[in-house]
Design a protein around this motif. Structure first.
Motif, PDB file in Angstrom:
ATOM      1  N   SER A 100       1.322   4.036   3.513  1.00 28.95           N
ATOM      2  CA  SER A 100       2.879   3.813   2.215  1.00 28.95           C
ATOM      3  C   SER A 100       1.688   3.624   1.074  1.00 28.95           C
ATOM      4  O   SER A 100       1.991   4.701   0.622  1.00 28.95           O
ATOM      5  CB  SER A 100       3.578   3.072   2.639  1.00 28.95           C
ATOM      6  OG  SER A 100       4.069   2.979   4.014  1.00 28.95           O
ATOM      7  N   PHE A 101       1.037   3.427   0.904  1.00 29.77           N
ATOM      8  CA  PHE A 101       0.366   2.562  -0.102  1.00 29.77           C
ATOM      9  C   PHE A 101      -0.550   4.394  -1.098  1.00 29.77           C
ATOM     10  O   PHE A 101      -0.480   4.245  -1.515  1.00 29.77           O
ATOM     11  CB  PHE A 101      -0.891   1.573  -0.221  1.00 29.77           C
ATOM     12  CG  PHE A 101      -1.352   1.569  -1.622  1.00 29.77           C
ATOM     13  CD1 PHE A 101      -1.091   0.689  -2.416  1.00 29.77           C
ATOM     14  CD2 PHE A 101      -2.697   2.096  -1.527  1.00 29.77           C
ATOM     15  CE1 PHE A 101      -1.569   0.359  -3.956  1.00 29.77           C
ATOM     16  CE2 PHE A 101      -3.499   2.189  -2.718  1.00 29.77           C
ATOM     17  CZ  PHE A 101      -2.801   0.608  -3.482  1.00 29.77           C
TER      18      PHE A 101
ATOM     19  N   ILE B 194      -3.769  -7.703   1.150  1.00 32.05           N
ATOM     20  CA  ILE B 194      -2.905  -8.158   1.714  1.00 32.05           C
ATOM     21  C   ILE B 194      -3.109  -9.157   2.308  1.00 32.05           C
ATOM     22  O   ILE B 194      -2.837  -9.979   2.733  1.00 32.05           O
ATOM     23  CB  ILE B 194      -3.646  -6.836   3.455  1.00 32.05           C
ATOM     24  CG1 ILE B 194      -2.336  -5.413   3.544  1.00 32.05           C
ATOM     25  CG2 ILE B 194      -3.004  -7.330   4.617  1.00 32.05           C
ATOM     26  CD1 ILE B 194      -2.995  -4.178   3.628  1.00 32.05           C
ATOM     27  N   VAL B 195      -4.602  -9.748   2.593  1.00 31.22           N
ATOM     28  CA  VAL B 195      -5.611 -11.018   2.688  1.00 31.22           C
ATOM     29  C   VAL B 195      -4.313 -12.026   2.605  1.00 31.22           C
ATOM     30  O   VAL B 195      -4.002 -12.966   2.789  1.00 31.22           O
ATOM     31  CB  VAL B 195      -6.751 -11.045   2.253  1.00 31.22           C
ATOM     32  CG1 VAL B 195      -7.137 -12.338   3.777  1.00 31.22           C
ATOM     33  CG2 VAL B 195      -7.279  -9.765   3.624  1.00 31.22           C
ATOM     34  N   ALA B 196      -4.650 -11.766   0.610  1.00 30.92           N
ATOM     35  CA  ALA B 196      -3.725 -12.988  -0.360  1.00 30.92           C
ATOM     36  C   ALA B 196      -2.416 -13.421  -0.300  1.00 30.92           C
ATOM     37  O   ALA B 196      -1.580 -14.446  -0.054  1.00 30.92           O
ATOM     38  CB  ALA B 196      -3.622 -12.325  -1.772  1.00 30.92           C
ATOM     39  N   LEU B 197      -1.860 -12.183   1.009  1.00 31.53           N
ATOM     40  CA  LEU B 197      -0.378 -11.839   1.094  1.00 31.53           C
ATOM     41  C   LEU B 197       0.307 -13.250   1.640  1.00 31.53           C
ATOM     42  O   LEU B 197       0.660 -13.975   2.659  1.00 31.53           O
ATOM     43  CB  LEU B 197       0.144 -10.696   1.056  1.00 31.53           C
ATOM     44  CG  LEU B 197       0.605  -9.554  -0.333  1.00 31.53           C
ATOM     45  CD1 LEU B 197       1.302  -8.369   0.191  1.00 31.53           C
ATOM     46  CD2 LEU B 197       1.411 -10.589  -1.216  1.00 31.53           C
ATOM     47  N   ILE B 198      -1.498 -12.397   3.199  1.00 29.64           N
ATOM     48  CA  ILE B 198      -1.301 -13.376   4.006  1.00 29.64           C
ATOM     49  C   ILE B 198      -1.673 -15.320   4.095  1.00 29.64           C
ATOM     50  O   ILE B 198      -0.408 -15.997   4.754  1.00 29.64           O
ATOM     51  CB  ILE B 198      -2.377 -12.924   4.984  1.00 29.64           C
ATOM     52  CG1 ILE B 198      -1.633 -12.002   6.156  1.00 29.64           C
ATOM     53  CG2 ILE B 198      -2.617 -13.773   6.485  1.00 29.64           C
ATOM     54  CD1 ILE B 198      -3.139 -10.903   7.092  1.00 29.64           C
ATOM     55  N   CYS B 199      -2.546 -15.002   3.172  1.00 30.77           N
ATOM     56  CA  CYS B 199      -2.502 -16.836   3.158  1.00 30.77           C
ATOM     57  C   CYS B 199      -1.689 -17.776   2.261  1.00 30.77           C
ATOM     58  O   CYS B 199      -1.054 -17.873   1.958  1.00 30.77           O
ATOM     59  CB  CYS B 199      -3.244 -16.732   1.889  1.00 30.77           C
ATOM     60  SG  CYS B 199      -5.598 -16.578   2.293  1.00 30.77           S
ATOM     61  N   MET B 200      -0.659 -16.339   1.541  1.00 33.35           N
ATOM     62  CA  MET B 200       0.746 -16.976   0.693  1.00 33.35           C
ATOM     63  C   MET B 200       1.871 -17.051   1.527  1.00 33.35           C
ATOM     64  O   MET B 200       2.432 -17.945   1.809  1.00 33.35           O
ATOM     65  CB  MET B 200       0.959 -16.139   0.005  1.00 33.35           C
ATOM     66  CG  MET B 200       0.235 -16.539  -1.679  1.00 33.35           C
ATOM     67  SD  MET B 200       0.144 -18.140  -2.448  1.00 33.35           S
ATOM     68  CE  MET B 200       1.744 -18.246  -2.495  1.00 33.35           C
TER      69      MET B 200
ATOM     70  N   THR C  60      -8.263  -4.094  -4.251  1.00 34.28           N
ATOM     71  CA  THR C  60      -8.559  -3.258  -2.947  1.00 34.28           C
ATOM     72  C   THR C  60      -7.384  -3.953  -2.062  1.00 34.28           C
ATOM     73  O   THR C  60      -6.947  -4.802  -2.732  1.00 34.28           O
ATOM     74  CB  THR C  60      -9.377  -2.996  -2.195  1.00 34.28           C
ATOM     75  OG1 THR C  60      -9.693  -3.893  -1.431  1.00 34.28           O
ATOM     76  CG2 THR C  60     -10.735  -3.052  -3.257  1.00 34.28           C
ATOM     77  N   PRO C  61      -5.584  -2.871  -1.893  1.00 37.75           N
ATOM     78  CA  PRO C  61      -4.706  -2.568  -0.764  1.00 37.75           C
ATOM     79  C   PRO C  61      -5.605  -4.102   0.198  1.00 37.75           C
ATOM     80  O   PRO C  61      -4.626  -5.057   0.470  1.00 37.75           O
ATOM     81  CB  PRO C  61      -4.605  -1.583  -0.191  1.00 37.75           C
ATOM     82  CG  PRO C  61      -5.307  -0.390  -1.225  1.00 37.75           C
ATOM     83  CD  PRO C  61      -6.417  -1.462  -1.429  1.00 37.75           C
ATOM     84  N   LEU C  62      -6.713  -4.059   0.883  1.00 32.26           N
ATOM     85  CA  LEU C  62      -7.242  -4.927   1.718  1.00 32.26           C
ATOM     86  C   LEU C  62      -6.936  -6.563   1.215  1.00 32.26           C
ATOM     87  O   LEU C  62      -6.826  -7.629   2.186  1.00 32.26           O
ATOM     88  CB  LEU C  62      -7.646  -4.424   2.673  1.00 32.26           C
ATOM     89  CG  LEU C  62      -8.800  -5.178   4.468  1.00 32.26           C
ATOM     90  CD1 LEU C  62      -7.182  -5.343   5.133  1.00 32.26           C
ATOM     91  CD2 LEU C  62      -9.753  -4.703   4.522  1.00 32.26           C
TER      92      LEU C  62
ATOM     93  N   ASN D  99       0.349  -2.847 -12.533  1.00 33.76           N
ATOM     94  CA  ASN D  99      -1.239  -3.569 -13.408  1.00 33.76           C
ATOM     95  C   ASN D  99      -2.204  -3.957 -12.794  1.00 33.76           C
ATOM     96  O   ASN D  99      -2.983  -4.035 -12.524  1.00 33.76           O
ATOM     97  CB  ASN D  99      -0.202  -5.000 -13.724  1.00 33.76           C
ATOM     98  CG  ASN D  99       0.541  -4.564 -15.300  1.00 33.76           C
ATOM     99  OD1 ASN D  99       0.359  -3.398 -15.392  1.00 33.76           O
ATOM    100  ND2 ASN D  99       1.412  -5.296 -15.022  1.00 33.76           N
ATOM    101  N   LEU D 100      -1.675  -4.839 -11.120  1.00 32.47           N
ATOM    102  CA  LEU D 100      -2.957  -4.921 -10.005  1.00 32.47           C
ATOM    103  C   LEU D 100      -3.827  -4.200 -10.118  1.00 32.47           C
ATOM    104  O   LEU D 100      -4.790  -4.282  -9.394  1.00 32.47           O
ATOM    105  CB  LEU D 100      -1.605  -5.708  -8.767  1.00 32.47           C
ATOM    106  CG  LEU D 100      -0.932  -7.137  -8.774  1.00 32.47           C
ATOM    107  CD1 LEU D 100      -0.113  -7.948  -7.628  1.00 32.47           C
ATOM    108  CD2 LEU D 100      -2.148  -8.517  -9.074  1.00 32.47           C
TER     109      LEU D 100
END
Length: 266
Positions: free
Chosen positions: A251-252, A106-112, A101-103, A94-95
Motif C-alpha cells: 500500500s505504501f 513500522i518498528v517505531a509504530l510497534i514500539c509505541m 524507511t517504511p520498515l 515530511n517523514l
C-alpha cells in the motif's frame, strides 16, 4: 429574521447522505456495533444457560478475559493512533522526505504500540487487586505469553488498518476503532470455542487470540499451560505479521507511486 426552511434542512440531509454513500466504512459502522454486541453476548448467554457450573468460577475468568482483550485492543489502537497522528498533523509526507524507511517506521509504530498498551492496561490490572481481590498476575509466566501474543496480533492488525488508510484515506480511519472487534466473537474471549457453530470454529482456530483465551481459561481453571495453543498462537502471529507487513509495504509503494502520501491526510 430568516424564516425556517425545510428546503435547507433537506439540503443538509442530502449533503450528509452523499458523504455516507461515498464512504462504505461509515455505512458499515452504523450497523456494526449493535450487531457485535448481539453476537458476543448472545454466544455468552447461550453458553451460561447450558453450563451452570461455569457460573461459580466465571468471575475471575471474565475479568481476566476483559483485561487480556484490552491488551489486544490497546495494542492495535496504539499502533494505528501513532500512524493517524502523523496524518492528523499532516506530517506523513515530511517523514518520508527524510531518510526514514517504511520498515523503520513500522518498528517505531510497534514500539509505541507496546508502550501505549502497557500504559493503558497495567493500571487496570493493578486496580483489580484492591477493588475485586483478583490478581491476573497469579498466572505467572503464562501471563507474559498471553500478553505478548496479543500485542503482536494487535500490531499485525494495526498494519492492516494503516494499509487501508493509505489506500482509502481518512475515510477508513474508523477501521482503527472497530476492526479488532470484528474478530471478538471468534476470539472466544468469554466462552470456550465449543460454543460456536462449526463454521465459526474454523475461523476461530485461525486466530491467535482464540488460542490465547483458550490457554487463559485452562491456566485459571486447571492450572496448566497448554503448549499446543501457545505454539499455535505464535505460529499464527508470525503469519499474520508477515501478511500485515506485506500489505502495508504494498500500500505504501502504491501510495507513493500515485502521489497519495501528500493527500492522505486531507
Amino acid at each position: 429574521m430568516t424564516t425556517f426552511s425545510l428546503t435547507r434542512v433537506s439540503a443538509m440531509c442530502e449533503r450528509h447522505f452523499y458523504v455516507m454513500r461515498r464512504s462504505w466504512p461509515r455505512l458499515v459502522e452504523m450497523a456494526y456495533w449493535p450487531t457485535m454486541q448481539m453476537v458476543i453476548w448472545g454466544f455468552l448467554s447461550q453458553f451460561l444457560a447450558t453450563n451452570s457450573s461455569y457460573i461459580a468460577n466465571a468471575f475471575g475468568v471474565l475479568l481476566a478475559g476483559v483485561m487480556l482483550w484490552d491488551v489486544l485492543f490497546r495494542g492495535q489502537l496504539g499502533f494505528s493512533l501513532s500512524f493517524l497522528e502523523e496524518l492528523w498533523s499532516r506530517n506523513l509526507a515530511n517523514l518520508y522526505c527524510s531518510p526514514l524507511t517504511p520498515l523503520e517506521h513500522i518498528v517505531a509504530l510497534i514500539c509505541m504500540a507496546f508502550i501505549r498498551a502497557a500504559i493503558g492496561v497495567l493500571p487496570a490490572m493493578l486496580l483489580a487487586i484492591p477493588f475485586y481481590d483478583f490478581s491476573i498476575f497469579t498466572l505467572g509466566i503464562p501471563l507474559l505469553a498471553f500478553f505478548f501474543n496479543l500485542l503482536f496480533m494487535g500490531c499485525a492488525l494495526g498494519l492492516l488498518v494503516t494499509a487501508m488508510i493509505l489506500r482509502f484515506g481518512l475515510a477508513a480511519e474508523n477501521m482503527a476503532w472497530f476492526l479488532v472487534f470484528l474478530l471478538a466473537p471468534f476470539s472466544c474471549v468469554y466462552y470456550p470455542i465449543t460454543v460456536l457453530p462449526f463454521w465459526a470454529q474454523m475461523i476461530a482456530y485461525a486466530l491467535p487470540s482464540t488460542h490465547v483465551f483458550e490457554g487463559m481459561r485452562a491456566a485459571l481453571f486447571d492450572g496448566v499451560f497448554l503448549w499446543d495453543h501457545f505454539a499455535a498462537a505464535v505460529g499464527l502471529n508470525a503469519v499474520l505479521c508477515l501478511i500485515g507487513i506485506g500489505v502495508y509495504l504494498f500500500s505504501f509503494a502504491r501510495a507513493r507511486k500515485l502521489g497519495l502520501l501528500l493527500q492522505v491526510g486531507e
